[in-house]
Design an enzyme around this catalytic site. Structure first.
Site, PDB file in Angstrom:
ATOM      1  N   ASP A 197       2.294   1.771   3.582  1.00 35.14           N
ATOM      2  CA  ASP A 197       2.956   0.939   4.208  1.00 35.14           C
ATOM      3  C   ASP A 197       4.476   1.395   3.892  1.00 35.14           C
ATOM      4  O   ASP A 197       5.218   1.127   4.842  1.00 35.14           O
ATOM      5  CB  ASP A 197       3.180  -0.310   3.500  1.00 35.14           C
ATOM      6  CG  ASP A 197       1.754  -1.037   3.446  1.00 35.14           C
ATOM      7  OD1 ASP A 197       1.029  -0.607   4.274  1.00 35.14           O
ATOM      8  OD2 ASP A 197       1.612  -1.868   2.453  1.00 35.14           O
ATOM      9  N   HIS A 241       1.076  -1.264  -0.023  1.00 33.24           N
ATOM     10  CA  HIS A 241       0.012  -0.080   0.015  1.00 33.24           C
ATOM     11  C   HIS A 241       0.879   1.241   0.216  1.00 33.24           C
ATOM     12  O   HIS A 241       2.046   1.114   0.435  1.00 33.24           O
ATOM     13  CB  HIS A 241      -0.862  -0.019   1.301  1.00 33.24           C
ATOM     14  CG  HIS A 241      -1.712  -1.137   1.565  1.00 33.24           C
ATOM     15  ND1 HIS A 241      -1.117  -2.189   2.167  1.00 33.24           N
ATOM     16  CD2 HIS A 241      -3.152  -1.302   1.401  1.00 33.24           C
ATOM     17  CE1 HIS A 241      -2.157  -3.011   2.369  1.00 33.24           C
ATOM     18  NE2 HIS A 241      -3.463  -2.503   1.813  1.00 33.24           N
TER      19      HIS A 241
HETATM   20  C1  XLS Z   1      -7.555  -7.234   4.195  1.00 34.83           C
HETATM   21  C2  XLS Z   1      -6.832  -7.356   2.899  1.00 34.83           C
HETATM   22  C3  XLS Z   1      -5.801  -6.409   2.374  1.00 34.83           C
HETATM   23  C4  XLS Z   1      -5.383  -6.207   0.909  1.00 34.83           C
HETATM   24  C5  XLS Z   1      -4.869  -5.144   0.470  1.00 34.83           C
HETATM   25  O1  XLS Z   1      -8.270  -7.861   4.499  1.00 34.83           O
HETATM   26  O2  XLS Z   1      -6.482  -8.643   2.544  1.00 34.83           O
HETATM   27  O3  XLS Z   1      -4.564  -6.948   3.064  1.00 34.83           O
HETATM   28  O4  XLS Z   1      -5.098  -7.403   0.268  1.00 34.83           O
HETATM   29  O5  XLS Z   1      -5.566  -4.022   0.558  1.00 34.83           O
END
Ligand code: XLS
Ligand code: NI
Ligand code: NI
Length: 442
Positions: free
Chosen positions: A107, A104
């Protein structure tokens, strides 16, 4: 990266040692350079490490703070920590033989006081990531935006009742698509963070869904305008954090995309734990997506059957993964997608070394599942059973049903004059379950 062993000094590059190995820091099934059908196993499986869990996860839960201590989480300010953390991440990607990573926007770079400051921070870290990608050959599988952590998004981003928040989210996603393009990402994921509701008492469901679709159209238009060629992906999830997430599962995602004319531009990123939260199996979600030609990528994790939330564990269930792999291979593979370990360590697994054990387990399970699936398909008995089970549709009136030539009248006439009562045929589930076990366990 100045020193290639700066952050995990005691851990060597993980190598393949074969199924007989007792070395816990070696692969037993994932041999990255093994050639299968003219391609390396590494390029078949396209593994990816999730930056958020593996490099931002702290071990916190609703009952207590973080437990992990990472040597690289120190520095003079947030930006220099972000850079050191990224150096550690790329050392890890290389040592674990992962060809891809995912992130993200938030992140990798700290959020600033204003959007402009956040964007400047992101630019600096993206430049660092780009140079690390170049130095190591590790690539971005997909990028995304965090539209769920900051309190401004507490009632959703694209589905927020306040148009101001919609606008902010649009600006953030614009930048996140630019980030993904700059890093050469193969795809861009929309997981509907808080796009859902807690209560219908305060929710206009129709307007929220219209707004979500409008948002996705704007994102597509922008991506096209800047020449971003990556695949757009929806990642369904039925609940958590909201009690009802709009992208509930693949089937409701297909309906949503078709309703709003988005189906040609999106595929699905299917997460195992989201499938099971929706009351489906991983294999089911993959088959629904492939039935529409919309399988895009995989978020590889597992839930705990006794817990009703997204526990995001590394998946070591060979049966579940093999069945998923059969479905993926029958659909022709993942193309530009990959297998992204959207999985986190358990809270007491606080050693940096645990990151290696976790990924080795996940990679070995998927590599083994891939090999078993290839064997199941090549052996052909499961496939033949299916072909035979539906063979009455291959000719005669069955074919006419499939090709739209039959009518209720013609079928009635057939039953009355020729066919009579159908013969019962066994579904042979128990036989098939035993057959599956012979593939898995001999
Ligand atoms: C949350 C999601 C998230 C997505 C990315 O449950 O899995 O991690 O993969 O935003
Ligand atoms: Ni995910
Ligand atoms: Ni998830």
């Amino acid at each position: 990266m100045k020193n290639p062993s700066a952050h995990f000094p005691r851990i060597p590059r993980i190598t393949y040692a074969g199924p007989g190995s007792k070395n816990p820091l070696a692969f037993r099934h994932y041999n990255p350079t093994e050639m299968i059908d003219g391609r390396s196993l590494k390029s078949h499986l396209r593994f990816s490490v999730a930056y958020w869990h593996s490099f931002r996860g702290t071990g916190t839960d609703p009952f207590g703070p973080g437990t992990v201590q990472r040597s690289w989480e120190s520095g003079k300010d947030a930006l220099s920590i972000a850079k050191t953390r990224m150096d550690a991440a790329f050392e890890f990607f290389q040592k674990i033989e992962s060809p891809f990573w995912c992130c993200h926007d938030r992140d990798i770079a700290p959020e600033g006081k204003t959007l402009a400051e956040s964007n400047r921070n992101l630019d600096k870290i993206v430049a660092h990531a780009k140079s690390l990608q170049k130095a190591t050959g590790v690539k971005l599988l997909w990028g995304t935006a965090n539209l769920f952590s900051n309190p401004r998004y507490m009632c959703g981003a694209a589905t927020n009742p306040d148009a101001h928040v919609f606008a902010y989210a649009a600006a953030q996603v614009k930048k996140a698509i630019e980030m993904t393009k700059e890093l050469g990402g193969e795809g861009y994921v929309f997981w509907g963070g808080r796009e859902g509701y807690e209560t219908l008492l305060n929710t206009n469901l129709k307007r929220e869904q219209d707004h979500l679709a409008a948002f996705l159209h704007l994102a597509l238009d922008y991506a096209k305008s800047i020449g971003f060629k990556g695949q757009f992906l929806i990642e369904p999830k039925p609940k958590e954090p909201t009690k009802h997430q709009y992208d509930f599962d693949v089937a409701s995602g297909v309906a949503f995309l078709r309703t709003y004319g988005l189906e040609k531009d999106f595929k699905f990123n299917i997460e195992t734990n989201h499938a099971t939260l929706a009351g489906h199996t991983f294999q089911h979600e993959i088959e629904v997506a492939t039935s529409q030609g919309m399988l895009g990528s995989i978020d590889a994790n597992a839930g705990d059957p006794l817990l009703g939330w997204d526990t995001d564990q590394f998946n070591t269930d060979v049966k579940e993964v093999t069945l998923a792999m059969v479905a993926i291979l029958k659909a022709g593979g993942l193309g530009k997608g990959g297998i992204n370990f959207d999985a986190k360590l358990r809270r007491p697994s606080m050693d940096a070394e645990d990151l290696f054990h976790a990924h080795i387990g996940g990679m070995d399970t998927f590599a083994l599942g891939f090999k078993l699936a290839r064997h199941i398909i090549a052996d052909g008995r499961l496939g033949q059973f299916l072909t035979q089970r539906y063979s009455s549709y291959d000719s005669g009136f069955g074919r006419e049903i499939e090709t739209g030539k039959a009518t209720f009248k013609s079928l009635e006439k057939l039953v009355l004059t020729k066919l009579g009562e159908p013969k019962l045929r066994s579904g042979k589930q128990e036989y098939l379950e035993n057959l599956l076990n012979t593939y898995l366990h001999g």
